[in-house]
Design an enzyme around this catalytic site. Structure first.
Site, PDB file in Angstrom:
ATOM      1  N   ASP A  13      58.874  77.065  98.511  1.00 17.79           N
ATOM      2  CA  ASP A  13      58.152  76.820  99.764  1.00 17.79           C
ATOM      3  C   ASP A  13      59.019  76.202 100.848  1.00 17.79           C
ATOM      4  OD1 ASP A  13      55.888  77.797  98.483  1.00 17.79           O
ATOM      5  OD2 ASP A  13      55.302  75.809  97.776  1.00 17.79           O
ATOM      6  N   LYS A  16      61.256  80.400 103.291  1.00 16.10           N
ATOM      7  CA  LYS A  16      62.079  81.609 103.141  1.00 16.10           C
ATOM      8  C   LYS A  16      61.511  82.778 103.963  1.00 16.10           C
ATOM      9  CE  LYS A  16      61.342  81.151  98.716  1.00 16.10           C
ATOM     10  NZ  LYS A  16      60.791  79.781  98.638  1.00 16.10           N
ATOM     11  N   GLY A  40      54.433  82.784  97.805  1.00 13.89           N
ATOM     12  CA  GLY A  40      53.601  82.886  99.009  1.00 13.89           C
ATOM     13  C   GLY A  40      54.524  82.613 100.179  1.00 13.89           C
ATOM     14  N   HIS A  41      54.926  83.658 100.891  1.00 18.36           N
ATOM     15  CA  HIS A  41      55.895  83.511 101.976  1.00 18.36           C
ATOM     16  C   HIS A  41      55.180  83.696 103.312  1.00 18.36           C
ATOM     17  CE1 HIS A  41      59.471  84.628  99.120  1.00 18.36           C
ATOM     18  NE2 HIS A  41      58.787  83.578  98.736  1.00 18.36           N
ATOM     19  N   GLN A 221      60.556  81.506  95.031  1.00 22.51           N
ATOM     20  CA  GLN A 221      60.643  80.185  94.394  1.00 22.51           C
ATOM     21  C   GLN A 221      61.889  79.440  94.918  1.00 22.51           C
ATOM     22  OE1 GLN A 221      59.887  83.033  91.899  1.00 22.51           O
ATOM     23  NE2 GLN A 221      57.988  82.616  92.940  1.00 22.51           N
TER      24      GLN A 221
HETATM   25  P1  GDP Z   1      58.289  80.111 101.464  1.00 20.95           P
HETATM   26  O1  GDP Z   1      57.522  80.288 100.204  1.00 20.95           O
HETATM   27  O2  GDP Z   1      59.661  79.560 101.226  1.00 20.95           O
HETATM   28  O3  GDP Z   1      58.330  81.330 102.336  1.00 20.95           O
HETATM   29  O4  GDP Z   1      57.511  78.974 102.295  1.00 20.95           O
HETATM   30  P2  GDP Z   1      55.912  78.850 102.468  1.00 20.95           P
HETATM   31  O5  GDP Z   1      55.438  79.886 103.411  1.00 20.95           O
HETATM   32  O6  GDP Z   1      55.230  78.755 101.153  1.00 20.95           O
HETATM   33  O7  GDP Z   1      55.808  77.389 103.073  1.00 20.95           O
HETATM   34  C1  GDP Z   1      56.423  77.038 104.279  1.00 20.95           C
HETATM   35  C2  GDP Z   1      55.321  76.560 105.255  1.00 20.95           C
HETATM   36  O8  GDP Z   1      55.924  75.867 106.331  1.00 20.95           O
HETATM   37  C3  GDP Z   1      54.552  77.686 105.888  1.00 20.95           C
HETATM   38  O9  GDP Z   1      53.244  77.261 106.137  1.00 20.95           O
HETATM   39  C4  GDP Z   1      55.302  77.928 107.194  1.00 20.95           C
HETATM   40  O10 GDP Z   1      54.479  78.499 108.206  1.00 20.95           O
HETATM   41  C5  GDP Z   1      55.686  76.534 107.546  1.00 20.95           C
HETATM   42  N1  GDP Z   1      56.939  76.384 108.293  1.00 20.95           N
HETATM   43  C6  GDP Z   1      58.096  77.103 108.175  1.00 20.95           C
HETATM   44  N2  GDP Z   1      59.059  76.572 108.942  1.00 20.95           N
HETATM   45  C7  GDP Z   1      58.520  75.501 109.556  1.00 20.95           C
HETATM   46  C8  GDP Z   1      59.024  74.521 110.458  1.00 20.95           C
HETATM   47  O11 GDP Z   1      60.186  74.514 110.845  1.00 20.95           O
HETATM   48  N3  GDP Z   1      58.157  73.533 110.850  1.00 20.95           N
HETATM   49  C9  GDP Z   1      56.864  73.484 110.438  1.00 20.95           C
HETATM   50  N4  GDP Z   1      56.107  72.481 110.872  1.00 20.95           N
HETATM   51  N5  GDP Z   1      56.359  74.391 109.588  1.00 20.95           N
HETATM   52  C10 GDP Z   1      57.175  75.380 109.146  1.00 20.95           C
HETATM   53  P1  IMO Z   2      57.608  80.545  96.808  1.00 17.04           P
HETATM   54  O1  IMO Z   2      58.361  81.851  96.692  1.00 17.04           O
HETATM   55  C1  IMO Z   2      56.498  76.784  94.892  1.00 17.04           C
HETATM   56  C2  IMO Z   2      55.890  76.890  90.560  1.00 17.04           C
HETATM   57  C3  IMO Z   2      54.494  76.657  90.040  1.00 17.04           C
HETATM   58  C4  IMO Z   2      54.788  76.009  88.715  1.00 17.04           C
HETATM   59  C5  IMO Z   2      56.035  76.754  88.242  1.00 17.04           C
HETATM   60  C6  IMO Z   2      55.757  77.900  87.279  1.00 17.04           C
HETATM   61  O2  IMO Z   2      56.404  80.636  97.678  1.00 17.04           O
HETATM   62  O3  IMO Z   2      58.542  79.449  97.170  1.00 17.04           O
HETATM   63  P2  IMO Z   2      54.738  80.346  87.557  1.00 17.04           P
HETATM   64  O4  IMO Z   2      53.415  80.804  88.078  1.00 17.04           O
HETATM   65  O5  IMO Z   2      55.905  80.886  88.307  1.00 17.04           O
HETATM   66  O6  IMO Z   2      54.888  80.539  86.081  1.00 17.04           O
HETATM   67  O7  IMO Z   2      54.740  78.739  87.797  1.00 17.04           O
HETATM   68  O8  IMO Z   2      56.653  77.276  89.418  1.00 17.04           O
HETATM   69  N1  IMO Z   2      56.022  77.981  91.555  1.00 17.04           N
HETATM   70  C7  IMO Z   2      56.216  77.777  92.859  1.00 17.04           C
HETATM   71  N2  IMO Z   2      56.263  76.635  93.578  1.00 17.04           N
HETATM   72  N3  IMO Z   2      56.714  77.965  95.500  1.00 17.04           N
HETATM   73  C8  IMO Z   2      56.703  79.123  94.789  1.00 17.04           C
HETATM   74  O9  IMO Z   2      57.044  80.313  95.313  1.00 17.04           O
HETATM   75  C9  IMO Z   2      56.400  79.059  93.406  1.00 17.04           C
HETATM   76  N4  IMO Z   2      56.277  79.980  92.430  1.00 17.04           N
HETATM   77  C10 IMO Z   2      56.065  79.298  91.298  1.00 17.04           C
HETATM   78  O10 IMO Z   2      53.756  75.814  90.896  1.00 17.04           O
HETATM   79  O11 IMO Z   2      55.158  74.661  88.906  1.00 17.04           O
HETATM   80 MG    MG Z   3      55.702  79.661  99.325  1.00 21.25          MG
END
Ligand code: GDP
Ligand code: IMO
Ligand code: MG
Length: 421
Positions: A13, A16, A40-41, A221
């Site tokens: 998270d 990416k 979840g991107h 991840q």
């Molecule tokens: P990913 O899994 O690495 O793609 O990241 P996620 O989407 O799960 O989580 C990142 C969260 O931070 C999302 O809700 C984005 O919209 C938000 N986000 C990304 N970059 C920034 C930033 O620079 N500032 C803030 N406040 N939010 C951001």
């Molecule tokens: P993105 O790509 C954050 C975590 C789960 C759990 C562990 C194992 O959005 O960054 P799994 O379902 O993969 O067997 O769970 O990994 N986990 C993540 N945490 N971001 C993710 O993906 C994750 N995908 C799995 O919460 O601790």
């Molecule tokens: Mg994510």
């Protein structure tokens, strides 16, 4: 041509999806190499927000080819849901997306096994996303898996054998064996999935490279969730590190060019497992509120803490990071001071190494305190506008990690992205 890799350096998270979307116009091809719908991107632009799970984050810019690689595990039901939503919002997905024959299929029984395994672990549960990730990769490694390419020939008998095996495993675990509804949905979704090009993606990618086309590999991840190098056993079941791009896509290590390592200006983790810099106080809560630190898919509360340079240094090492990207710095805009963990005291001994068993030992973070920048960063357009304290924070991280920061993100929108010289 070289292949660049973009991956998370923390526990996922990091942001990416946002950065892949920003970088996509510089590449011809964007490819996911591992993980599945546990990801979840999030992407935001033009007032709209999208969350991608199995589909690469390069689908919104121009007409790049997007590939779901062989290292990915794919649930046809969640794929169909995600793909149909994209089609509805105007993305001509069938023209630009290709799916590897070698990607493994998440079956309805895999999801049930994920739940049953977690239940059986009791207090030692991982806190998985419940999407069947672990059981699907287990079948892959134990040579029992079913792949997307299998859908094209004599699938029913292979499916029946896998289901039979899974049901007996579920019975032994006392898990739920009722998959009739899930199964119906699953087979409907398979018909939809088959409308997409199902390809030998390793040949496709290497052909693109021969033609001089550029490829960006999108990790899911984060490095600290890698099955080999993460905080085992509290990890996911795939190789999230740079090497995973080679095995997940069929590109040779010598092809790897730049490795973009993404991190938040602080740190989060969702699910169980060690997190040395976790904050249990008001500061942790403030970061969670300001950063909206709740799972993009599950809505689960993310654990929050200060940046951990011990873990980051380790990630930079195993990934061979050449460029750093710092995300969510705006979340720290209001803090008077910001802490960064520069070492651990493990059972009283000072170290700058991430311990083998971070669960079974007492880790006390050693912090360096830096002045906050106390400036609203969200509207900034160029690095020339950065306050000195912010420049100092970046310089400090670059010095500690030995790699330059090339992009800073100051908000969730595509436009809130600043490149550094
Ligand atoms: P990913 O899994 O690495 O793609 O990241 P996620 O989407 O799960 O989580 C990142 C969260 O931070 C999302 O809700 C984005 O919209 C938000 N986000 C990304 N970059 C920034 C930033 O620079 N500032 C803030 N406040 N939010 C951001
Ligand atoms: P993105 O790509 C954050 C975590 C789960 C759990 C562990 C194992 O959005 O960054 P799994 O379902 O993969 O067997 O769970 O990994 N986990 C993540 N945490 N971001 C993710 O993906 C994750 N995908 C799995 O919460 O601790
Ligand atoms: Mg994510």
């Amino acid at each position: 041509m070289k292949v660049d890799v973009l991956l998370g350096l923390q526990w996922g998270d990091e942001g990416k999806g946002k950065v892949v979307d920003v970088l996509t116009p510089r590449y011809d091809v964007v490819a996911r190499f591992q993980g599945g719908p546990n990801a979840g991107h999030t992407l935001e632009f033009e007032g709209k927000k999208y969350v991608l799970r199995s589909i690469p984050s390069g689908v919104f810019q121009n007409e790049n080819v997007n590939i779901i690689g062989g290292g990915v595990v794919l649930d046809p039901v969640l794929f169909a849901e995600e793909a149909k939503a994209l089609e509805q919002s105007g993305v001509e997905l069938k023209k630009i997306l290709r799916i590897s024959k070698k990607a493994h299929l998440i079956l309805p029984t895999h999801r049930k096994l994920d739940a049953a395994n977690e239940k059986a672990k009791g207090a030692a549960r991982i806190g998985t996303t419940g999407k069947g990730i672990g059981p699907t990769y287990t079948d892959k490694i134990s040579r029992n898996g079913l792949r997307v390419g299998d859908l094209l020939h004599d699938f029913d008998s292979k499916y029946a054998a896998a289901k039979k095996r899974h049901i007996s495993m579920l019975e032994a675990l006392g898990g739920d064996t009722d998959v009739a509804d899930l199964e119906k949905q699953w087979f409907e979704a398979v018909e939809y999935l088959k409308e997409y090009p199902i390809v030998d993606s390793e040949y496709e990618i290497n052909d693109y490279l021969k033609q001089g086309k550029s490829v960006l590999c999108e990790g899911a991840q984060g490095t600290m969730l890698d099955v080999d190098f993460g905080s085992y056993p509290f990890v996911t079941s795939s190789n999230t590190v740079t090497a995973g791009a080679c095995t997940g896509l069929g590109v040779a290590p010598s092809r790897i060019g730049d490795v973009y390592g993404i991190f938040k200006a602080y740190c989060t983790r969702v699910g169980a497992g060690p997190f040395p810099t976790e904050l249990f106080d008001e500061t942790g809560k403030t970061i969670r509120d300001l950063g909206h630190e709740y799972g993009a898919v599950t809505g689960r509360e993310r654990r929050c803490g200060w940046i951990d340079l011990v873990a980051l240094k380790y990630a930079v090492m195993v990934d061979g990071v050449t460029k750093l990207i710092m995300m969510k710095s705006d979340v720290l805009d209001g803090f008077d001071t910001i802490k960064a963990c520069v070492a651990y005291k493990v059972d009283g001994e000072l170290t700058d190494r991430f311990p083998f068993d971070a669960t079974g030992v007492d880790i006390e973070p050693v912090y360096r305190e830096l002045p906050g920048w106390k400036t609203d960063m969200t509207a900034m357009k160029s690095a020339d506008e950065f306050p000195q304290a912010f420049k100092d924070y970046i310089a400090f991280i670059e010095k500690e990690l030995g790699v330059p920061v090339c992009i800073v993100s100051v908000g969730p929108d595509r436009s809130q992205t600043i490149e550094l010289k």
